[in-house]
Design an enzyme around this catalytic site. Structure first.
Site, PDB file in Angstrom:
ATOM      1  CB  VAL A 172      -0.979   0.021   1.199  1.00 15.61           C
ATOM      2  CG1 VAL A 172      -2.063  -1.012   1.012  1.00 15.61           C
ATOM      3  CG2 VAL A 172      -0.248  -0.178   2.518  1.00 15.61           C
ATOM      4  CB  CYS A 173       4.361   1.954   0.175  1.00 14.48           C
ATOM      5  SG  CYS A 173       5.377   3.419   0.422  1.00 14.48           S
ATOM      6  CB  ILE A 174       1.961   4.986  -4.158  1.00  9.18           C
ATOM      7  CG1 ILE A 174       1.377   6.055  -3.220  1.00  9.18           C
ATOM      8  CG2 ILE A 174       0.952   3.875  -4.394  1.00  9.18           C
ATOM      9  CD1 ILE A 174       0.146   6.757  -3.770  1.00  9.18           C
ATOM     10  CB  THR A 175       7.465   5.927  -1.612  1.00 11.86           C
ATOM     11  OG1 THR A 175       6.795   6.044  -0.358  1.00 11.86           O
ATOM     12  CG2 THR A 175       8.677   6.835  -1.621  1.00 11.86           C
TER      13      THR A 175
END
Length: 325
Positions: A172-175
């Protein structure tokens, strides 16, 4: 430098030396305690809460409580009152310093403190480590998140007792999409790269999609592996339950998502729905059995024997067998 991730690495088995996989010891030491598994649920609001952390501590597992909408001092008091160790998260803002001052004023010491910010190779983290070591030196300080050897060296030199490696590889990380930076897509390589210079434990954080990835993390230098999505979506999980077409799901969102922040500002996370998996205890039992199997395939009896195996890279420029290195 080899570039690879969990999905294009396989570990090579060695002669089995146990009669049964149940003989294999999955436990690991972190600080002054030994834990049943080299696994810790992610310190996220949709993964852990006070009840889950208490259960984990009482049953021999490591945990890190999240730092959102929480009175850390009261949490530590509550854990100690139940005979449990306390493991909390702090940021690097003034309220976090105020929390440390409250610990000192009340004579309370959490056993573990995780300095938890998205880009942990920062002067702000250095300042917080220095403050913690001066004010509550007995606490075991984990600092992160980072993704380079230079960062690991600095954090250790600044006084961190362990480092957390992983910038944006989580589900759930879109860095990497929002910033162009991170270890998403090569998290396992980044772990190997960082472990070569580390003299203290590393917690690999993010990118774990299956139990076999835990063994791969240990092989490439992790003492502990932080897992989010595999722990989200249990009956006990704090995420909101949602029904879609007759199927039940739990909300799971990143700490830097607008769902967690309550505002759309500096967003580097997203929200997804995880199918409800059943009970957390059952997943942990299955994890333990799978890691025992991994140890047996490594030809050993203890967790760190996994570090002695060779591996192959599937596809790409680095494809082929790689001897122990």
């Amino acid at each position: 430098m080899e570039i690879f991730d969990y999905d294009n690495i396989l570990l090579l088995p060695r002669k089995c030396r146990v009669e049964s996989r149940s003989e294999c010891d999955t436990s690991v030491e972190l600080g002054e305690r030994r834990f049943r598994l080299p696994v810790v649920p992610a310190n996220m609001k949709t993964v852990v809460d006070e009840k889950i952390c208490t259960w984990l501590a009482q049953n021999g597992y490591f945990y890190v409580m999240h730092r959102f909408d929480l009175d850390n001092v009261q949490f530590v008091k509550d854990m100690h009152a139940q005979g449990c160790f306390a493991s909390i998260s702090l940021g690097v803002k003034q309220p976090d310093y105020d929390t440390v001052d409250r610990f000192v004023a009340e004579g309370i010491c959490p056993e573990y403190i995780t300095i938890d910010i998205a880009h942990g190779h920062a002067d702000s983290v250095k300042n917080m480590i220095t403050y913690l070591k001066a004010k509550i030196p007995a606490a075991f300080v984990i600092a992160g998140n980072v993704g380079t050897p230079e960062a690991v060296i600095d954090l250790e030199n600044w006084g961190a007792d362990a480092t957390k490696v992983g910038i944006g590889p989580g589900k759930v990380c879109i860095t990497k999409l929002k910033t162009g930076f991170g270890t998403g897509g090569w998290q396992l390589s980044a772990l190997k790269w960082c472990a070569r210079v580390a003299t203290k434990p590393i917690i690999a954080d993010g990118g774990i999609r299956s139990h076999g990835d835990i063994a791969k993390s240990v092989r490439f230098g992790a003492t502990m592996v932080m897992v989010g999505s595999l722990f989200a979506g249990h009956e006990e999980s704090p995420g909101k339950t949602v029904e879609v077409d007759g199927e039940l799901y739990k909300e799971y969102y990143g700490s830097a998502s607008d769902f967690n922040k309550g505002e759309y500002k500096h967003v580097e996370g997203k929200r997804i729905l995880e199918p409800i998996k059943g009970k957390l205890a059952d997943t942990l039992t299955e994890m333990e059995q799978d890691i025992q199997s991994s140890i047996s395939y490594s030809g050993g009896k203890k967790l760190m024997d996994i570090r002695k195996v060779n591996y192959v890279i599937l596809g790409g420029d680095n494809a082929g067998e790689h001897l122990l290195m």
